[in-house]
Design an enzyme around this catalytic site. Sequence first.
Site, PDB file in Angstrom:
ATOM      1  N   LYS A 169       0.851  -1.187   0.000  1.00 47.11           N
ATOM      2  CA  LYS A 169       0.000   0.000   0.000  1.00 47.11           C
ATOM      3  C   LYS A 169       0.889   1.240   0.000  1.00 47.11           C
ATOM      4  O   LYS A 169       1.700   1.438   0.907  1.00 47.11           O
ATOM      5  CB  LYS A 169      -0.921   0.030   1.217  1.00 47.11           C
ATOM      6  CG  LYS A 169      -1.820   1.268   1.226  1.00 47.11           C
ATOM      7  CD  LYS A 169      -2.480   1.502   2.565  1.00 47.11           C
ATOM      8  CE  LYS A 169      -3.104   2.889   2.589  1.00 47.11           C
ATOM      9  NZ  LYS A 169      -3.561   3.270   3.947  1.00 47.11           N
ATOM     10  N   GLY A 230      -8.165   9.085  10.265  1.00 47.09           N
ATOM     11  CA  GLY A 230      -8.425   9.116  11.695  1.00 47.09           C
ATOM     12  C   GLY A 230      -9.522  10.058  12.133  1.00 47.09           C
ATOM     13  O   GLY A 230      -9.748  10.225  13.331  1.00 47.09           O
ATOM     14  N   ALA A 256      -9.585   5.426   4.829  1.00 42.86           N
ATOM     15  CA  ALA A 256      -9.473   6.574   5.748  1.00 42.86           C
ATOM     16  C   ALA A 256     -10.798   7.298   5.928  1.00 42.86           C
ATOM     17  O   ALA A 256     -11.512   7.579   4.963  1.00 42.86           O
ATOM     18  CB  ALA A 256      -8.415   7.571   5.277  1.00 42.86           C
ATOM     19  N   GLY A 257     -11.100   7.594   7.182  1.00 42.13           N
ATOM     20  CA  GLY A 257     -12.241   8.441   7.502  1.00 42.13           C
ATOM     21  C   GLY A 257     -13.468   7.721   8.019  1.00 42.13           C
ATOM     22  O   GLY A 257     -14.407   8.357   8.490  1.00 42.13           O
ATOM     23  N   ASN A 278      -8.708   1.529  10.372  1.00 36.18           N
ATOM     24  CA  ASN A 278      -7.889   1.217  11.538  1.00 36.18           C
ATOM     25  C   ASN A 278      -8.446   1.883  12.788  1.00 36.18           C
ATOM     26  O   ASN A 278      -8.929   1.227  13.703  1.00 36.18           O
ATOM     27  CB  ASN A 278      -6.444   1.637  11.295  1.00 36.18           C
ATOM     28  CG  ASN A 278      -5.488   1.221  12.408  1.00 36.18           C
ATOM     29  OD1 ASN A 278      -4.302   1.476  12.342  1.00 36.18           O
ATOM     30  ND2 ASN A 278      -5.960   0.557  13.449  1.00 36.18           N
ATOM     31  N   THR A 279      -8.436   3.216  12.800  1.00 29.93           N
ATOM     32  CA  THR A 279      -8.819   3.958  14.001  1.00 29.93           C
ATOM     33  C   THR A 279     -10.237   3.635  14.453  1.00 29.93           C
ATOM     34  O   THR A 279     -10.500   3.541  15.667  1.00 29.93           O
ATOM     35  CB  THR A 279      -8.691   5.471  13.753  1.00 29.93           C
ATOM     36  OG1 THR A 279      -7.389   5.758  13.237  1.00 29.93           O
ATOM     37  CG2 THR A 279      -8.902   6.254  15.033  1.00 29.93           C
TER      38      THR A 279
END
Length: 326
Positions: A169, A230, A256-257, A278-279
């Site tokens: 990635k 995040g 993301a997001g 992830n977050t």
Amino acid sequence: MLITINGESKTIESNTNVAGLLNGLGIDSRKVAVERNLEIVPKSEFDSIFVNDGDKLEIVHFIGGGDGGKDGDCFEIAGRQFKSRLLVGTGKYKDFEETAEAISASGAEIVTVAVRRVNIADPSQPMLIDYLDPAKYTFLPNTAGCYTALDAVRTLRLAREAGGWDLVKLEVLGDEKTLYPNVTETLEAAKLLVSEGFKVMVYTNDDPIMAKTLEDIGCCAIMPLAAPIGSGLGVQNPVHIRLIIEQAKVPVLVDAGVGTASDAAIAMELGCDGVLMNTAIAQAKNPTAMAQAMKLAIEAGRLAYLAGRMPKKLYADPSSPLAGLI
């Protein structure tokens, strides 16, 4: 001899090869990659390459940076098939035990890993690879924290040497505040990596033109952001995401997001091939429970997309037939 290892000066005996150096540091050579004076040292040459006075070495490993699909609805990328359309990161958890538990609950088969220096002061510290079996999960090395094409390419070369993975990635960031991609540097890195045989999944902004350009370069998957990394804001620009999906001939994954399960479902309902997060899982009050919720949301969103939603209307339309009304 005086050498530099991971930015620290260290005195070693002369006539020391790379294998001997690692052994003396207490580092398992199977779990790391070594760079000597900006050149990768192949694992097969650890015994034959000797360290010289003044050498600068980097010793790195992977750190924390499913079964979700229905039968016959596999997710394919770079010629490989996966059942789960949920990809997860391995950073921000309180410890490796929690990481392993949440990822298992998510059903994910692909996990992103960051490449970082080995702690040579305490090589006995546990490594991510001790908790997530590369034979069970597909490790996806990423370039988190890289702000130039050169740094990103160098990082992924080390990653390939450490684990042999060519599916990677790529993300090249523009600044520390927004963590938005630097598309100029991303393009440069993507061209070089593709030319070297890497299979590049690329993080980019939600611009359909840039997405198409990256696909034309040879990237095997396009990963537009839903919102800043995040942030947990969810899909902010569904129109652009949809345009990227409609024109792409390679998988499109929102990256993301995402903040909660409904965000993941929305991305899948738009027609995305998958979602990377992830977050949203790692920073939930109960990461394992959130991982399960995300797994179900991905499944529900995908099924809704395949089912085909009803058209939107400006006015009411009764569900019950009017014929035969009393």
